[in-house]
Enzyme design. Structure first.
Site, mmCIF file in Angstrom:
data_model
loop_
_atom_site.group_PDB
_atom_site.id
_atom_site.type_symbol
_atom_site.label_atom_id
_atom_site.label_comp_id
_atom_site.label_asym_id
_atom_site.label_seq_id
_atom_site.Cartn_x
_atom_site.Cartn_y
_atom_site.Cartn_z
ATOM 1 N N GLU A 10 0.813 -1.217 0.000
ATOM 2 C CA GLU A 10 0.000 0.000 0.000
ATOM 3 C C GLU A 10 0.848 1.270 0.000
ATOM 4 O O GLU A 10 0.497 2.252 -0.637
ATOM 5 C CB GLU A 10 -0.936 0.040 1.223
ATOM 6 C CG GLU A 10 -1.659 1.372 1.261
ATOM 7 C CD GLU A 10 -2.754 1.498 2.279
ATOM 8 O OE1 GLU A 10 -2.819 0.690 3.206
ATOM 9 O OE2 GLU A 10 -3.541 2.445 2.128
ATOM 10 N N ASP A 59 -0.527 -5.032 3.170
ATOM 11 C CA ASP A 59 -1.018 -3.817 3.829
ATOM 12 C C ASP A 59 -0.282 -3.766 5.169
ATOM 13 O O ASP A 59 -0.546 -4.579 6.058
ATOM 14 C CB ASP A 59 -2.532 -3.869 4.027
ATOM 15 C CG ASP A 59 -3.101 -2.500 4.389
ATOM 16 O OD1 ASP A 59 -2.345 -1.666 4.933
ATOM 17 O OD2 ASP A 59 -4.292 -2.273 4.148
ATOM 18 N N ILE A 67 -0.214 -1.701 7.730
ATOM 19 C CA ILE A 67 -1.163 -1.528 8.843
ATOM 20 C C ILE A 67 -2.535 -1.341 8.213
ATOM 21 O O ILE A 67 -2.788 -0.321 7.568
ATOM 22 C CB ILE A 67 -0.862 -0.291 9.727
ATOM 23 C CG1 ILE A 67 0.556 -0.339 10.295
ATOM 24 C CG2 ILE A 67 -1.891 -0.202 10.859
ATOM 25 C CD1 ILE A 67 0.905 0.866 11.192
ATOM 26 N N ASP A 68 -3.395 -2.331 8.351
ATOM 27 C CA ASP A 68 -4.777 -2.128 7.934
ATOM 28 C C ASP A 68 -5.551 -1.710 9.180
ATOM 29 O O ASP A 68 -5.659 -2.479 10.141
ATOM 30 C CB ASP A 68 -5.370 -3.398 7.326
ATOM 31 C CG ASP A 68 -6.751 -3.107 6.754
ATOM 32 O OD1 ASP A 68 -6.858 -2.196 5.917
ATOM 33 O OD2 ASP A 68 -7.717 -3.751 7.189
ATOM 34 N N THR A 104 -5.231 2.010 10.034
ATOM 35 C CA THR A 104 -4.319 3.068 10.499
ATOM 36 C C THR A 104 -5.030 4.071 11.419
ATOM 37 O O THR A 104 -4.446 4.545 12.391
ATOM 38 C CB THR A 104 -3.688 3.788 9.286
ATOM 39 O OG1 THR A 104 -2.849 2.848 8.621
ATOM 40 C CG2 THR A 104 -2.838 4.978 9.699
ATOM 41 N N ASP A 108 -6.132 -4.363 0.955
ATOM 42 C CA ASP A 108 -7.078 -4.426 2.074
ATOM 43 C C ASP A 108 -7.628 -5.838 2.266
ATOM 44 O O ASP A 108 -7.939 -6.238 3.381
ATOM 45 C CB ASP A 108 -8.294 -3.508 1.836
ATOM 46 C CG ASP A 108 -7.949 -2.041 1.743
ATOM 47 O OD1 ASP A 108 -7.140 -1.571 2.547
ATOM 48 O OD2 ASP A 108 -8.529 -1.349 0.861
#
Ligand code: IPD
Ligand code: CA
Ligand code: CA
Length: 272
Positions: free
Chosen positions: A73, A89, A91-92, A94, A221
C-alpha cells in the site's frame, strides 16, 4: 519461471514476517511516535510506522525470495520473475492505530497468477493471528491457546444477521456508502464498523459477525482476509455477476447469502 512453492511454505514465511512486523507496529504505538501525514483525502492518514512496517515486510519477503513480485500500500511495487506476488497492507486500520483502538493488523498475502494461495492477518494490538492456505482451511491462533479452525456462522435470516461494513476516505464515496447503509440498517440485526477491512473479513470467518460488505476496497485491504473468509466456508463474492471488490466486496454466511446479495444488488447504485 521456477516451480510454484507450496502454499504452506508461503504461509510460513508470511507468518514469520507478520510477527516481526507486528512487533514493530506495537513498539511504534507504545512509543507514541506516530508522525501523521495524509494521502488520498484529509482524513486518510499514513504514519512513519506504516512506512517502516512496509519496508521491513518487503525486506524480509524479498530477502527470503528475491525473485518474487510485491504490491504494498505504501508504494511498494515490484515485478518478479518467480510467478509469486506478495500483497501487503503494513497496517490495515491506520485510524485505529493512531487513536489506540485495538483493531489494526499487518496483512500479507501470497498470490500466484492473481490467485491468493496463502494469507495472514495479524492484529498487532491483540496478537490474534488469522491465517489460511488455498484448500487448507482457515485458522485463528489466539496468544496462549491452540489454533482453532474457522467455520463462520449460520444465521437463520438476514434480519437476525450482524453486518460489518466500512467506508472509504473520499467524500463522494462516502455519500454513496451512506445511502446504502441507511437502507440496510433497518433490515438487519445491527451494523458494526471496526475500521480494518482485513479484520472485518476475518471476523466473518470466525462468526463474530455474519456478513461484511464494503465498496471500493484495494487489493491490499482484502487479499489475505478474503482467503481467510473463503477458507472458513464464507461466501466471498462481488455483486451478482461481478468479481469481489469491483466495486463491492462481500463476505456473507452461506445461510443468508442469497438474501444479502439480492438486497445489496437492489440498494447499490449501479454504475458506481
Ligand atoms: C482502511 C481500512 C478501513 C476501510 C478502508 C480502508 P487503511 O485501510 O481497512 O476499515 O474502511 O476502506 O482503506 O487505510 O487503514 O489501511
Ligand atoms: Ca487498508
Ligand atoms: Ca494501510
Amino acid at each position: 519461471m521456477t516451480a510454484t512453492p507450496e502454499p504452506d511454505a508461503l504461509l510460513d514465511l508470511a507468518v514469520a514476517t507478520a510477527r516481526e512486523a507486528a512487533e514493530l507496529v506495537a513498539r511504534g504505538r507504545a512509543s507514541g511516535a506516530e508522525q501523521v501525514d495524509v494521502k488520498s483525502s484529509p482524513v486518510d492518514m499514513v504514519t512513519a510506522v506504516d512506512r517502516a512496517c512496509e519496508e521491513l515486510v518487503t525486506r524480509r519477503l524479498l530477502g527470503a525470495r528475491p525473485d518474487d513480485g510485491l504490491l504494498g500500500e505504501e508504494g511498494g511495487e515490484r515485478t518478479g520473475t518467480s510467478g509469486v506476488r506478495w500483497v501487503v497492507d503494513p497496517i490495515d486500520g491506520t485510524t485505529n492505530f493512531v487513536y489506540g483502538l485495538p483493531a489494526y493488523a499487518v496483512s500479507i498475502a501470497a498470490e500466484v497468477d492473481g490467485r491468493v494461495l496463502a494469507g495472514v492477518v495479524l492484529n498487532a494490538a491483540t496478537g490474534e493471528l488469522w491465517s489460511a492456505t488455498a484448500g487448507g482451511g482457515a485458522h485463528l491462533a489466539v496468544p496462549g491457546s491452540d489454533p482453532v479452525r474457522l467455520t463462520g456462522s449460520r444465521p437463520a435470516s438476514l434480519d437476525r444477521a450482524l453486518v460489518a461494513t466500512g467506508f472509504g476516505y473520499r467524500v463522494e464515496e462516502r455519500r454513496a456508502q451512506a445511502a446504502v447503509f441507511a437502507e440496510l440498517l433497518p433490515r438487519v440485526r445491527d451494523i458494526r464498523r471496526h475500521g480494518s477491512a482485513a479484520l472485518d473479513l476475518c471476523t466473518v470467518a470466525a462468526g463474530r459477525v455474519d456478513a461484511y460488505y464494503e465498496m471500493h476496497l484495494n487489493r491490499w485491504d482484502f487479499a489475505a482476509g478474503a482467503l481467510v473468509a473463503a477458507e472458513a466456508g464464507v461466501v466471498v463474492t462481488g455483486l451478482p455477476g461481478r468479481p469481489f471488490a469491483e466495486p463491492l466486496g462481500i463476505a456473507v454466511a452461506p445461510s443468508v447469502a442469497d438474501e444479502f446479495l439480492s438486497l445489496l444488488d437492489r440498494l447499490h447504485p449501479h454504475g458506481a
